[in-house]
Design a protein around this motif. Structure first.
Motif, PDB file in Angstrom:
ATOM      1  N   LEU A  58      67.771 103.598   5.770  1.00 48.64           N
ATOM      2  CA  LEU A  58      67.705 102.239   6.723  1.00 48.64           C
ATOM      3  C   LEU A  58      68.833 101.433   6.524  1.00 48.64           C
ATOM      4  O   LEU A  58      69.341 100.886   7.672  1.00 48.64           O
ATOM      5  N   ARG A  59      69.466 101.289   5.425  1.00 49.07           N
ATOM      6  CA  ARG A  59      70.922 100.878   5.276  1.00 49.07           C
ATOM      7  C   ARG A  59      71.986 101.339   5.631  1.00 49.07           C
ATOM      8  O   ARG A  59      73.197 100.854   5.708  1.00 49.07           O
ATOM      9  N   GLY A  60      71.795 102.737   6.071  1.00 44.12           N
ATOM     10  CA  GLY A  60      72.894 103.486   6.652  1.00 44.12           C
ATOM     11  C   GLY A  60      73.168 103.592   8.035  1.00 44.12           C
ATOM     12  O   GLY A  60      73.708 104.461   8.538  1.00 44.12           O
ATOM     13  N   GLY A  61      72.389 102.791   8.692  1.00 43.62           N
ATOM     14  CA  GLY A  61      72.371 102.959  10.148  1.00 43.62           C
ATOM     15  C   GLY A  61      71.447 103.733  10.828  1.00 43.62           C
ATOM     16  O   GLY A  61      71.702 104.227  12.081  1.00 43.62           O
ATOM     17  N   ALA A  62      70.796 104.654  10.165  1.00 45.79           N
ATOM     18  CA  ALA A  62      69.741 105.554  10.896  1.00 45.79           C
ATOM     19  C   ALA A  62      68.788 104.908  11.926  1.00 45.79           C
ATOM     20  O   ALA A  62      68.725 103.731  11.723  1.00 45.79           O
ATOM     21  N   THR A  63      68.802 105.819  12.935  1.00 39.84           N
ATOM     22  CA  THR A  63      67.742 105.367  13.894  1.00 39.84           C
ATOM     23  C   THR A  63      66.287 105.427  13.900  1.00 39.84           C
ATOM     24  O   THR A  63      66.177 106.044  12.764  1.00 39.84           O
ATOM     25  N   ASP A  64      65.554 104.797  14.729  1.00 37.00           N
ATOM     26  CA  ASP A  64      63.848 105.160  14.463  1.00 37.00           C
ATOM     27  C   ASP A  64      63.770 106.669  14.562  1.00 37.00           C
ATOM     28  O   ASP A  64      63.046 107.212  13.798  1.00 37.00           O
ATOM     29  N   ALA A  65      64.290 107.429  15.201  1.00 33.44           N
ATOM     30  CA  ALA A  65      63.971 108.664  15.360  1.00 33.44           C
ATOM     31  C   ALA A  65      64.465 109.397  14.186  1.00 33.44           C
ATOM     32  O   ALA A  65      63.917 110.550  13.743  1.00 33.44           O
ATOM     33  N   ASP A  66      65.739 109.071  13.586  1.00 32.90           N
ATOM     34  CA  ASP A  66      66.249 109.732  12.495  1.00 32.90           C
ATOM     35  C   ASP A  66      65.057 109.566  11.097  1.00 32.90           C
ATOM     36  O   ASP A  66      64.694 110.338  10.695  1.00 32.90           O
ATOM     37  N   ILE A  67      64.635 108.339  11.113  1.00 31.48           N
ATOM     38  CA  ILE A  67      63.671 108.017  10.025  1.00 31.48           C
ATOM     39  C   ILE A  67      62.198 108.522  10.292  1.00 31.48           C
ATOM     40  O   ILE A  67      61.738 109.141   9.122  1.00 31.48           O
ATOM     41  N   THR A  68      61.822 108.623  11.387  1.00 28.76           N
ATOM     42  CA  THR A  68      60.731 109.260  11.965  1.00 28.76           C
ATOM     43  C   THR A  68      60.739 110.945  11.519  1.00 28.76           C
ATOM     44  O   THR A  68      59.989 111.496  11.188  1.00 28.76           O
ATOM     45  N   THR A  69      61.654 111.162  11.735  1.00 25.18           N
ATOM     46  CA  THR A  69      61.997 112.936  11.595  1.00 25.18           C
ATOM     47  C   THR A  69      62.101 112.992  10.189  1.00 25.18           C
ATOM     48  O   THR A  69      61.257 113.913   9.302  1.00 25.18           O
ATOM     49  N   SER A 111      68.551  92.321  -4.458  1.00 18.24           N
ATOM     50  CA  SER A 111      69.139  92.912  -3.234  1.00 18.24           C
ATOM     51  C   SER A 111      68.632  94.581  -3.198  1.00 18.24           C
ATOM     52  O   SER A 111      68.922  95.108  -2.188  1.00 18.24           O
ATOM     53  N   ALA A 112      67.854  94.911  -4.209  1.00 17.07           N
ATOM     54  CA  ALA A 112      67.396  96.456  -4.370  1.00 17.07           C
ATOM     55  C   ALA A 112      66.073  96.435  -3.591  1.00 17.07           C
ATOM     56  O   ALA A 112      65.741  97.334  -3.037  1.00 17.07           O
ATOM     57  N   LEU A 113      65.471  95.214  -3.217  1.00 15.70           N
ATOM     58  CA  LEU A 113      64.025  95.277  -2.980  1.00 15.70           C
ATOM     59  C   LEU A 113      64.293  95.523  -1.227  1.00 15.70           C
ATOM     60  O   LEU A 113      65.246  94.853  -0.581  1.00 15.70           O
ATOM     61  N   LEU A 114      63.389  96.221  -0.700  1.00 13.72           N
ATOM     62  CA  LEU A 114      63.222  96.309   0.836  1.00 13.72           C
ATOM     63  C   LEU A 114      62.832  94.611   1.146  1.00 13.72           C
ATOM     64  O   LEU A 114      62.189  94.129   0.682  1.00 13.72           O
ATOM     65  N   SER A 115      63.762  94.565   2.219  1.00 11.94           N
ATOM     66  CA  SER A 115      63.358  92.998   2.912  1.00 11.94           C
ATOM     67  C   SER A 115      61.886  93.319   3.668  1.00 11.94           C
ATOM     68  O   SER A 115      61.589  94.310   3.998  1.00 11.94           O
ATOM     69  N   PHE A 116      61.468  92.058   4.009  1.00  5.25           N
ATOM     70  CA  PHE A 116      60.284  91.969   4.897  1.00  5.25           C
ATOM     71  C   PHE A 116      60.349  92.860   6.137  1.00  5.25           C
ATOM     72  O   PHE A 116      59.633  93.731   6.785  1.00  5.25           O
ATOM     73  N   GLU A 117      61.757  92.473   6.704  1.00  2.73           N
ATOM     74  CA  GLU A 117      62.101  93.411   7.810  1.00  2.73           C
ATOM     75  C   GLU A 117      62.115  94.798   7.866  1.00  2.73           C
ATOM     76  O   GLU A 117      61.579  95.921   8.680  1.00  2.73           O
ATOM     77  N   GLU A 142      52.999  86.244   2.273  1.00  2.00           N
ATOM     78  CA  GLU A 142      52.256  86.033   3.237  1.00  2.00           C
ATOM     79  C   GLU A 142      52.922  85.958   4.725  1.00  2.00           C
ATOM     80  O   GLU A 142      52.442  86.441   5.652  1.00  2.00           O
ATOM     81  N   ASP A 143      54.171  85.871   4.581  1.00  5.45           N
ATOM     82  CA  ASP A 143      54.920  86.074   5.844  1.00  5.45           C
ATOM     83  C   ASP A 143      55.316  87.571   6.085  1.00  5.45           C
ATOM     84  O   ASP A 143      55.142  87.958   7.276  1.00  5.45           O
ATOM     85  N   LEU A 144      55.317  88.395   4.854  1.00  5.63           N
ATOM     86  CA  LEU A 144      55.059  89.747   5.305  1.00  5.63           C
ATOM     87  C   LEU A 144      53.761  90.387   5.784  1.00  5.63           C
ATOM     88  O   LEU A 144      53.783  91.230   6.654  1.00  5.63           O
ATOM     89  N   VAL A 145      52.785  89.634   5.135  1.00  4.90           N
ATOM     90  CA  VAL A 145      51.226  90.065   5.807  1.00  4.90           C
ATOM     91  C   VAL A 145      51.415  89.742   7.194  1.00  4.90           C
ATOM     92  O   VAL A 145      50.851  90.504   8.188  1.00  4.90           O
ATOM     93  N   ALA A 146      51.970  88.627   7.737  1.00  7.00           N
ATOM     94  CA  ALA A 146      52.031  88.066   9.394  1.00  7.00           C
ATOM     95  C   ALA A 146      52.765  89.333   9.839  1.00  7.00           C
ATOM     96  O   ALA A 146      52.233  89.695  10.945  1.00  7.00           O
ATOM     97  N   MET A 147      53.905  89.767   9.299  1.00 12.47           N
ATOM     98  CA  MET A 147      54.668  90.637  10.198  1.00 12.47           C
ATOM     99  C   MET A 147      53.757  91.936  10.353  1.00 12.47           C
ATOM    100  O   MET A 147      53.848  92.712  11.492  1.00 12.47           O
TER     101      MET A 147
END
Ligand code: SAM
Length: 372
Positions: free
Chosen positions: A324-335, A72-78, A109-114
Motif C-alpha cells: 500500500l505504502r510502496g505505490g502498488a497498484t490495485d492490480a498488484d495488490i489484487t494479485t 503511524s503503524a496503523l492502517l489509515s481508514f483510507e 464510525e467514519d470507517l464504518v461509513a466508508m
C-alpha cells in the motif's frame, strides 16, 4: 510471578511481499489450496484494549511496559477501505471490525461509513459487523448504526459481577455491558450475538444463568454463543484442562431446557446453532478446540498494521501495508492477495496436538493484534 519476556518481533514481523510480475485478475471466486473460498474479512482496527481478560491480554504481560503500535503503524481508514474493496472483488461478502477493542479507535464510525459504501461486484450490500467488549457501546451504538453498521457481537463472560470483573481484570461492571446491548438493540443493530468464553472453574457455573437471562430478557433478539477457551497466542497459559467442551455445555443447557439442532445460517459459520424448543430463541456453540471447523474456514484476517493472516493460529502474516505504502497498484495488490490466499493450507485446529501441528518455537500471533 516471574517476569515473562515476550519476543514481540516474532509475530509482528510479516513476510515481505514482492510486487507480483504476472497479474491475477479478481473473479470473485478465489479459493485456497484446499478449495476454501474467501468470504469473510476480519479487520483489526487497534491493538489496544481497555480490558485485560486473562485468556486474551493478561495484565502481567500487557502492562504499562508493553509497547503498543504507534499511530503511524496503523492502517489509515483510507488504506483499510481500499484493501476491503479489493478483497470484496475476490469474493469477500462479510466485513467484521475487531481488535483490540475497536470502539477505542478514534472516529471508528467514519470507517464504518466508508466501508458501508462498498458493494460486491453484483451490487449486493456487504454484511458489515463489529465485535466489541461493549464498554463504549451505549455511547456509540446510534452513531454506528447511522454510519451503516448492520449488527454487533458483544463479549460478556458472566452475569455475576464479581466473576466478570475478575475476568476482565479491570473491574468493569456487567451492568454497563448489558446497557450497551440494550442500546445496540434500540439502535437497530440486532439481533445481537453475545460471546461467552467458558473457562473451567472460572465461569462455567454461569452457563445456565447466562442462557436463562438472555432467553428470558431478549428471546430471539440476542443469540448467546459459548466459545471454547482457545490456545491462541502464547501468553494466556492455555491448558486443555481449562477447556469445557461444547458437548458438556450443551449437556448442561439441555438439563434446563429442551433444545434442537438448527441448520447453519451460512457456509463456513463458526457456531453450531441450537434452538429452544419453546421458541425463545437460540444459542451457539463455537468448538474450535474439540470439533475443529477448519475444513470450511473462509476467513482472512487483516492486522492493525496491515498484515494478512490466514489463520487465527498463524505465526506469520503477509505484509500488505508495504505494498500500500510502496505505490502498488490495485492490480498488484489484487494479485498479491490471490497468491497468498491461493497458497493457503492452514488448518491448525484440525492438526492441534498431532505431529503435523506447527511446532513450539513458532510463536503464534496474539489475538488482540489480528482480531478475534
Ligand atoms: N475487544 C473485542 C471484544 O471483546 O469482543 C474484540 C476483540 S476480542 C479478541 C474478540 C473475541 O475473542 C471476544 O469474544 C473474546 O472473548 C474472544 N477471545 C479472546 N481470547 C480468546 C481465547 N483465548 N479463547 C476463546 N475466545 C477468545
Amino acid at each position: 510471578m516471574g517476569e515473562r519476556v515476550i519476543p514481540l518481533t516474532d509475530w509482528r514481523r510479516g513476510a515481505a511481499m514482492a510486487r507480483p510480475a504476472a497479474p491475477i485478475a479478481a473473479t470473485g471466486l478465489l479459493a485456497d489450496a484446499r478449495g476454501r473460498p474467501l468470504r469473510d474479512l476480519r479487520i483489526s482496527v487497534t491493538d489496544r484494549c481497555n480490558f485485560r481478560c486473562s485468556y486474551c491480554m493478561p495484565k502481567e504481560v500487557f502492562d504499562n511496559r508493553h509497547a503498543f503500535l504507534p499511530h503511524s503503524a496503523l492502517l489509515s481508514f483510507e488504506e483499510i477501505t481500499r484493501l476491503a474493496r479489493l478483497f470484496t472483488a475476490h469474493g469477500v461478502r462479510k466485513l467484521r471490525l475487531t481488535g483490540g477493542e475497536p470502539l477505542l479507535r478514534k472516529n471508528v464510525e467514519d470507517l464504518v461509513a466508508m466501508l458501508s459504501g462498498l458493494r460486491a461486484p453484483d451490487g449486493e450490500e456487504l454484511d458489515l459487523t463489529l465485535t466489541t467488549n461493549g464498554s463504549l457501546l451505549r455511547r456509540k451504538a446510534a452513531a454506528l448504526k447511522a454510519a451503516g453498521l448492520r449488527r454487533v457481537t458483544v463479549s460478556l463472560d458472566a452475569l455475576d459481577d464479581a466473576i466478570f470483573q475478575r475476568m476482565n481484570d479491570v473491574g468493569f461492571p456487567v451492568a454497563d455491558v448489558l446497557a450497551g446491548i440494550d442500546a445496540a438493540l434500540a439502535a437497530g443493530l440486532g439481533p445481537v450475538k453475545v460471546n461467552m468464553v467458558v473457562k473451567r472453574g472460572v465461569n462455567d457455573h454461569e452457563i445456565v444463568p447466562m442462557a436463562s437471562h438472555f432467553r428470558d430478557r431478549y428471546g430471539c433478539a440476542a443469540v448467546l454463543r459459548f466459545i471454547e477457551f482457545m490456545d491462541v497466542g502464547a501468553t494466556n497459559g492455555w491448558r486443555m484442562d481449562d477447556v469445557v467442551p461444547s458437548s458438556q455445555v450443551l449437556g448442561r443447557l439441555q438439563q434446563a431446557w429442551p433444545l434442537h439442532a438448527l441448520e447453519s445460517a451460512a457456509p463456513g459459520e463458526t457456531a453450531q446453532r441450537w434452538g429452544y424448543d419453546d421458541g425463545r430463541g437460540e444459542i451457539g456453540l463455537i468448538s474450535s478446540v474439540t470439533q475443529a471447523f477448519c475444513h470450511d474456514c473462509n476467513r482472512a484476517r487483516l492486522s492493525t498494521e496491515g498484515q494478512l493472516f490466514l489463520c487465527l493460529f498463524a505465526s506469520q502474516g503477509h505484509d500488505l501495508r508495504s505494498l500500500l505504502r510502496g505505490g502498488a497498484t490495485d492490480a498488484d495488490i489484487t494479485t498479491a492477495i490471490a497468491q497468498v490466499w491461493g497458497g493457503r493450507e492452514d488448518r491448525y485446529s484440525e492438526l492441534r496436538g498431532s505431529a503435523a501441528a506447527p511446532q513450539a518455537g513458532e510463536r503464534r500471533v496474539e489475538m488482540h493484534y489480528i482480531g478475534g
